[in-house]
Design a protein around this motif. Structure first.
Motif, PDB file in Angstrom:
ATOM      1  N   ASP A 117      10.800 -10.090  21.925  1.00  0.00           N
ATOM      2  CA  ASP A 117      11.762  -9.056  21.547  1.00  0.00           C
ATOM      3  C   ASP A 117      11.100  -7.866  20.846  1.00  0.00           C
ATOM      4  OD1 ASP A 117      10.998 -10.424  19.295  1.00  0.00           O
ATOM      5  OD2 ASP A 117      13.016 -10.564  18.429  1.00  0.00           O
ATOM      6  N   ALA A 118       9.763  -7.772  20.965  1.00  0.00           N
ATOM      7  CA  ALA A 118       9.047  -6.668  20.304  1.00  0.00           C
ATOM      8  C   ALA A 118       9.424  -5.336  20.944  1.00  0.00           C
ATOM      9  CB  ALA A 118       7.543  -6.879  20.417  1.00  0.00           C
ATOM     10  N   PRO A 119       9.575  -4.284  20.140  1.00  0.00           N
ATOM     11  CA  PRO A 119       9.922  -2.968  20.701  1.00  0.00           C
ATOM     12  C   PRO A 119       8.830  -2.447  21.632  1.00  0.00           C
ATOM     13  CG  PRO A 119       9.309  -2.785  18.380  1.00  0.00           C
ATOM     14  CD  PRO A 119       9.421  -4.240  18.677  1.00  0.00           C
ATOM     15  N   LYS A 120       9.266  -1.882  22.722  1.00  0.00           N
ATOM     16  CA  LYS A 120       8.338  -1.327  23.706  1.00  0.00           C
ATOM     17  C   LYS A 120       8.116   0.166  23.433  1.00  0.00           C
ATOM     18  CE  LYS A 120       8.214  -5.129  26.295  1.00  0.00           C
ATOM     19  NZ  LYS A 120       9.040  -6.024  25.454  1.00  0.00           N
ATOM     20  N   ALA A 121       6.982   0.642  23.868  1.00  0.00           N
ATOM     21  CA  ALA A 121       6.695   2.069  23.725  1.00  0.00           C
ATOM     22  C   ALA A 121       7.633   2.876  24.622  1.00  0.00           C
ATOM     23  CB  ALA A 121       5.245   2.352  24.100  1.00  0.00           C
ATOM     24  N   ILE A 122       8.054   4.038  24.138  1.00  0.00           N
ATOM     25  CA  ILE A 122       8.928   4.919  24.912  1.00  0.00           C
ATOM     26  C   ILE A 122       8.179   6.216  25.196  1.00  0.00           C
ATOM     27  CG2 ILE A 122      11.095   6.213  24.928  1.00  0.00           C
ATOM     28  CD1 ILE A 122      12.263   4.113  23.065  1.00  0.00           C
ATOM     29  N   TYR A 123       8.233   6.627  26.460  1.00  0.00           N
ATOM     30  CA  TYR A 123       7.510   7.824  26.884  1.00  0.00           C
ATOM     31  C   TYR A 123       8.457   8.836  27.516  1.00  0.00           C
ATOM     32  CZ  TYR A 123       3.383   4.796  26.467  1.00  0.00           C
ATOM     33  OH  TYR A 123       2.421   3.934  26.013  1.00  0.00           O
ATOM     34  N   ASP A 124       8.117  10.081  27.348  1.00  0.00           N
ATOM     35  CA  ASP A 124       8.748  11.156  28.106  1.00  0.00           C
ATOM     36  C   ASP A 124       7.803  11.570  29.221  1.00  0.00           C
ATOM     37  OD1 ASP A 124      11.192  11.424  26.931  1.00  0.00           O
ATOM     38  OD2 ASP A 124      10.665  13.143  25.669  1.00  0.00           O
ATOM     39  N   TYR A 125       8.366  11.729  30.426  1.00  0.00           N
ATOM     40  CA  TYR A 125       7.573  12.167  31.569  1.00  0.00           C
ATOM     41  C   TYR A 125       8.054  13.544  31.992  1.00  0.00           C
ATOM     42  CZ  TYR A 125       6.183   7.261  31.855  1.00  0.00           C
ATOM     43  OH  TYR A 125       5.692   6.007  31.572  1.00  0.00           O
ATOM     44  N   ALA A 126       7.166  14.515  31.868  1.00  0.00           N
ATOM     45  CA  ALA A 126       7.509  15.882  32.272  1.00  0.00           C
ATOM     46  C   ALA A 126       6.956  16.122  33.672  1.00  0.00           C
ATOM     47  CB  ALA A 126       6.940  16.885  31.281  1.00  0.00           C
ATOM     48  N   TRP A 127       7.850  16.091  34.656  1.00  0.00           N
ATOM     49  CA  TRP A 127       7.458  16.249  36.058  1.00  0.00           C
ATOM     50  C   TRP A 127       7.509  17.734  36.442  1.00  0.00           C
ATOM     51  CZ3 TRP A 127       6.442  11.514  38.471  1.00  0.00           C
ATOM     52  CH2 TRP A 127       6.943  10.379  37.816  1.00  0.00           C
TER      53      TRP A 127
END
Length: 365
Positions: free
Chosen positions: A195-205
């Motif tokens: 249940d560890a928090p996952k990394a969150i990314y923004d992808y600028a296409w």
């Protein structure tokens, strides 16, 4: 102004004492951080690297002494000027590290309190403001003892700091704040909970649509765009969970043997992050200790970042009855502040960890 100076005096004095004592507990660790700053990729001052440990000891003792001097009101002008020059230099370092992303942890509080580069810079800005207040309010800093008592306090502080530094250099830190302290299970320390928090990314296409550039930001999915794809830029907006131990391997012939070795009921690790910098005379005693461990049924391995040619030379010269495995140098420096050192583990749990000067204290059941 009087009350502002009084608050600044207490806050700055105590913080410098705490910061200095934490680093004085582990001057070798702070010297590794200074080597990182002196390296070619950061300040490009490689000629200072051989003196990193001496500079480390001087700086941390100076921090403690200046904190005490400020609190007791000893040589006020000298103390405030010294604090101001020190914090200006530290502020430059932390800004440089943060802005250019050169050193990810300033080591301000050793391994006890981890600060990001920008957190370190913010901390130094606050201290700079408080020390500037002290600078302009020097007349409000009054001595709380007579000159003779003050001199005795400062002398005792210097001697005590010197004795403590000598102790931890010849043994190990009195308090271990690292993820490899005695009682820790290395395998558990590498585990990531479900249940560890996952990394969150923004992808600028970036796309070319009808001859014009168009940027679409998503959290991962490829956008439905009627255009020609150009490129994508990824930005981490939230860090995921990172286990306390995340860079540990025990490699042999290109294969990581950590899982198998850490399952052993009786394991002895001889750690030397760089054999070229090790106290090689210690291997005479390590030979005796490891032979004794083997007679008690322990598996013994060496762990180093040195090349195979060097490790084989050490094995032959000191007639060692164990092989060396490769482990990252930074990981080995983190595990123990002695070069060489010995650890005793039971199924991955660290039960004993000693400096090469304390090998006689090892117990093999």
């Amino acid at each position: 102004m009087k009350y502002l100076v009084g608050f600044s005096r207490i806050f700055v004095g105590i913080l410098f004492i705490i910061s200095g004592l934490i680093k004085l507990n582990d001057p070798v660790g702070f010297s590794f951080k200074l080597e990182e700053y002196f390296s070619q990729g950061v300040l490009d001052l490689p000629f200072l690297m051989p003196y990193a440990l001496a500079i480390s000891i001087f700086v941390v003792i100076l921090e403690v002494v200046l904190g005490i001097m400020l609190l007791v009101g000893f040589k006020v002008k000298f103390t405030v000027w010294s604090l101001l020059l020190m914090i200006v230099f530290f502020t430059f370092l932390t800004f440089y590290s943060a802005y250019f992303n050169k050193v990810t942890d300033c080591g301000c509080f050793g391994d006890a309190i981890k600060l990001t580069p920008w957190e370190s810079f913010t901390k130094d800005i606050v201290l700079l403001i408080l020390i500037v207040i002290l600078f302009f309010g020097t007349k409000h800093i009054k001595s709380i003892f007579g000159k003779k008592v003050q001199s005795i306090i400062i002398l005792v502080t210097i001697v005590a700091c010197g004795l403590f530094a000598n102790y931890v250099l010849n043994h190990l830190p009195a308090k271990d704040f690292r993820p490899y302290k005695i009682g820790v299970n290395i395998k558990e320390g590498m585990t990531v909970p479900d249940d560890a928090p996952k990394a969150i990314y923004d992808y600028a296409w970036r796309f070319m649509v009808n001859g014009e550039e168009k940027v679409i930001v998503t959290n991962g999915g490829y956008p439905a765009v009627d255009g020609e794809f150009v490129d994508v830029e990824t930005t981490e907006i939230q860090k995921g969970y990172e286990p306390p131990i995340h860079d540990f391997t025990i490699e042999k012939d290109g294969e990581d043997r950590a899982e198998t070795l850490l399952a052993d009921d009786k394991l002895v690790m001889v750690i030397a992050y760089d054999l070229a910098k090790s106290n090689l005379n210690a291997f005479f005693d390590i030979k005796k200790v490891t032979d004794r461990a083997m007679n008690k049924g322990y598996k013994v391995i060496g762990m180093s970042a040195s090349n195979e040619q060097f490790t084989n030379m050490i094995i032959d010269e000191y007639q060692l009855n164990f092989d060396f495995y490769f482990t990252d140098e930074t990981a080995l420096k983190t595990i123990v502040r002695s070069n060489p050192a010995v650890l005793v583990l039971k199924k991955g749990t660290i039960e004993q960890k000693v400096h090469y000067k304390d090998l006689e204290s090892l117990i093999f059941n």
